[in-house]
Design an enzyme around this catalytic site. Structure first.
Site, PDB file in Angstrom:
ATOM      1  N   ASN A 221       1.716   3.657  -6.822  1.00 40.81           N
ATOM      2  CA  ASN A 221       1.020   2.830  -5.833  1.00 40.81           C
ATOM      3  C   ASN A 221       0.735   1.517  -6.544  1.00 40.81           C
ATOM      4  O   ASN A 221       0.042   1.500  -7.553  1.00 40.81           O
ATOM      5  CB  ASN A 221      -0.272   3.533  -5.400  1.00 40.81           C
TER       6      ASN A 221
ATOM      7  N   ARG B  84      -1.760   5.202   4.661  1.00 41.57           N
ATOM      8  CA  ARG B  84      -1.371   4.413   3.481  1.00 41.57           C
ATOM      9  C   ARG B  84       0.141   4.329   3.325  1.00 41.57           C
ATOM     10  O   ARG B  84       0.620   3.467   2.565  1.00 41.57           O
ATOM     11  CB  ARG B  84      -1.963   5.029   2.204  1.00 41.57           C
TER      12      ARG B  84
ATOM     13  N   MET C  47       0.845  -1.186   0.000  1.00 35.07           N
ATOM     14  CA  MET C  47       0.000   0.000   0.000  1.00 35.07           C
ATOM     15  C   MET C  47       0.889   1.248   0.000  1.00 35.07           C
ATOM     16  O   MET C  47       1.957   1.249   0.570  1.00 35.07           O
ATOM     17  CB  MET C  47      -0.886  -0.002   1.237  1.00 35.07           C
ATOM     18  N   CYS C  48       0.428   2.293  -0.658  1.00 36.05           N
ATOM     19  CA  CYS C  48       1.116   3.575  -0.658  1.00 36.05           C
ATOM     20  C   CYS C  48       0.057   4.641  -0.893  1.00 36.05           C
ATOM     21  O   CYS C  48      -1.062   4.339  -1.290  1.00 36.05           O
ATOM     22  CB  CYS C  48       2.148   3.668  -1.775  1.00 36.05           C
ATOM     23  N   GLY C  49       0.425   5.882  -0.668  1.00 33.12           N
ATOM     24  CA  GLY C  49      -0.493   6.977  -0.971  1.00 33.12           C
ATOM     25  C   GLY C  49       0.137   7.906  -1.990  1.00 33.12           C
ATOM     26  O   GLY C  49       1.351   8.135  -1.973  1.00 33.12           O
TER      27      GLY C  49
END
Lengths: 298, 231
Positions: free
Chosen positions: A176, A32, A1-3
């Protein structure tokens, strides 16, 4: 997960407030991506014969003024430097590759984060709020920016592996998702003389697209080639000197939402990062469609 | 929280989401209506409710809003993030804006209404719930859907109803492509009644005769070695 977060302001008067408007967006993506975060901001370009480099020194203590003077003398060019904590922007009349080569030889502990006429880049470990305060993101000014909060899934938590990634000049990409074929891309690019800095899957996509654009593609055509070349999950947000671009993989596995008003276009992984933008209640909100190129010009 | 007779409001700008959800999971007593102010895209708003209460979410919801809902009538004034009403058991969830991916995923009962578009994988693995989408649905909608109905008033993107079991899909607009083992079938009187009933519940006035029926050809139900992995 990333933002991911992105912001492009449409009215010149808002350029002074770019960082202030963005800050709640980045903070909104903390859950995130709590490992590390980064921000590429595109400013008024420096003069055509000049280039600026964003430098990162990590835990090293650097005498930046001495570094500036030594680079200027060694490369026989004028040089200016502005410093924020362990980060500095070095502007010279020399080619970026010449400055990079000099730094590699004489200051190998310094990482060059970006090069170009318009891009400034910050990235570091820590919560988004910590990184934002360290580099005073609230007062960033410019036309558009590309930011990222990282929760590492496939490579180590290091500054090198934090996003945004850059290649060439005035080009950056945040991701992402996870690519399935980064090593295949890398094996195609390395024989062309394209060097990689790290082992993150995102770097392959960043260097692939920059290579396509150097080969003559415009941004949109490069991305079209990318749709064929990239295998895996991705929402990519990209910045050039005068554009933001956004794409999602054919399965749209990773989220994105766009808010557009007469004043700005704002992009984030989730609405909670857009909720505090001025007049967002009247913004046009939409989710980008899979395998569709969205781009906005300053 | 401000209790006023049978209605109560939670403001997520100042109150924690957990406070709201724990209230909804407890004894609601006389409370018949709960308003959620400043949702601002928070995740998991009103998940796991098991009571006949009306919940009005006054804005945009994030991931998994009204997931696992039983009995409650959840009204989302804005858009919903991924997985709205996923695994709903009963009750009703109404999204007035658009819904992100996996809306109504594996819902076993109840009705999900989306006034705008729904993203990819709407109604994936639907297990008996009903979904009415006022706009379009994204690719792979009703993937492996087992029971229930998906009514799409707009268009459907690629691979609609891929590997469909016994759920039935009705589409008013264009279908970009059907997934493996999904096929168009003639609309029967019973189909018209089903569509009319669901449209009425969703407050929509389309003519059921405008809809096409898509259901499983059932050719994937049994392993066919001669198919050579191609369907």
């Amino acid at each position: 997960m990333c933002g991911i977060v992105g912001l492009l302001v449409k009215r010149p008067a808002l350029r002074e407030r770019l960082g202030e408007l963005m800050l709640p967006m980045l903070i909104g993506m903390t859950e995130r991506g709590p490992d590390s975060s980064g921000m590429a901001v595109f400013t008024e370009p420096v003069a055509a014969e000049k280039r600026k480099l964003s430098l990162y020194a990590g835990a090293q203590a650097i005498d930046w003024e001495a570094l500036r003077a030594t680079v200027a003398a060694a490369l026989n060019t004028q040089a200016e430097i502005s410093v924020k904590k362990n980060h500095a922007t070095l502007t010279t009349g020399a080619a970026p590759n010449a400055v990079k080569a000099w730094l590699k030889a004489h200051q190998p502990g310094i990482t060059v984060l970006s090069a170009g006429r318009a891009i400034d880049l910050y990235k570091d470990l820590g919560l988004p709020i910590e990184v934002a305060q360290r580099y005073d993101f609230a007062h960033l000014t410019g036309t558009h920016l590309v930011g990222h909060t990282r929760m590492a899934t496939e490579s180590a938590v290091t500054v090198e592996n934090a996003h945004p990634y850059t290649a060439g000049e005035d080009w950056c990409l945040v991701h992402n998702g996870s690519l399935s074929n980064p090593y295949q891309l890398r094996r195609e690019l390395e024989p062309l003389g394209i060097e990689f800095d790290g082992d993150c899957d995102t770097e392959a996509a960043c260097r692939y697209l920059e290579w396509r654009m150097r080969e003559g593609d415009d941004l949109e055509t490069a991305i079209e080639h990318g749709f064929t070349a990239f295998d895996g999950f991705y929402t990519f947000l990209m910045g050039t000197r005068d554009k933001l671009a956004l794409v999602r993989d054919p399965f749209a596995c990773k989220p994105a939402i766009v808010a557009e008003t007469d004043d700005y276009v704002a992009i984030a992984s989730e609405f909670r990062s857009l909720a505090h933008l001025p007049d967002v209640k009247h913004a046009t909100l939409f989710e980008p469609k899979p395998e569709h190129i969205y781009s906005w010009s300053i | 929280m401000n209790a006023v007779a049978e209605a109560i409001a939670f403001d997520l700008a100042s109150q924690k989401l957990r406070e709201l959800n724990q209230f909804l999971h407890g004894d609601l007593g006389m409370v018949k209506q709960v308003r959620v102010l400043n949702p601002d895209g928070a995740h998991s708003i009103a998940v796991g409710v098991n009571a006949p209460v009306t919940i009005n979410i006054a804005g945009h919801a994030g991931y998994y809003a009204a997931g696992m809902n039983q009995l409650a009538d959840v009204d989302i004034a804005g858009n919903a993030g991924p997985g709205v009403a996923e695994n709903m058991m009963s009750g009703r969830v109404h999204v007035h804006g658009f819904a992100s991916v996996s809306a109504g995923a594996s819902a076993q009962g109840g009705l999900l209404i989306v006034d705008g578009d729904a993203g990819l994988r709407c109604g994936i693995s639907l297990k008996g719930g009903d979904i009415v989408v006022g706009g379009d649905v994204g690719a792979f909608s009703a993937f492996m859907a087992q029971a229930g109905n998906l009514v799409v008033c707009g268009d459907a993107a690629e691979n609609l109803g891929d590997s469909l079991y016994e759920a039935v899909i009705y589409v008013r607009g264009k279908v970009k492509s059907l997934g493996a083992d999904a096929q168009f079938e003639p609309m029967t009187d019973a189909d018209h009644v089903t569509v009319a009933g669901l449209l009425k519940q969703a407050g929509l006035t389309h003519d059921p005769k405008e809809f096409k029926r898509i259901a499983s050809a059932r050719s994937l139900y049994h392993w066919n070695a001669d198919a050579n992995q191609e369907y």
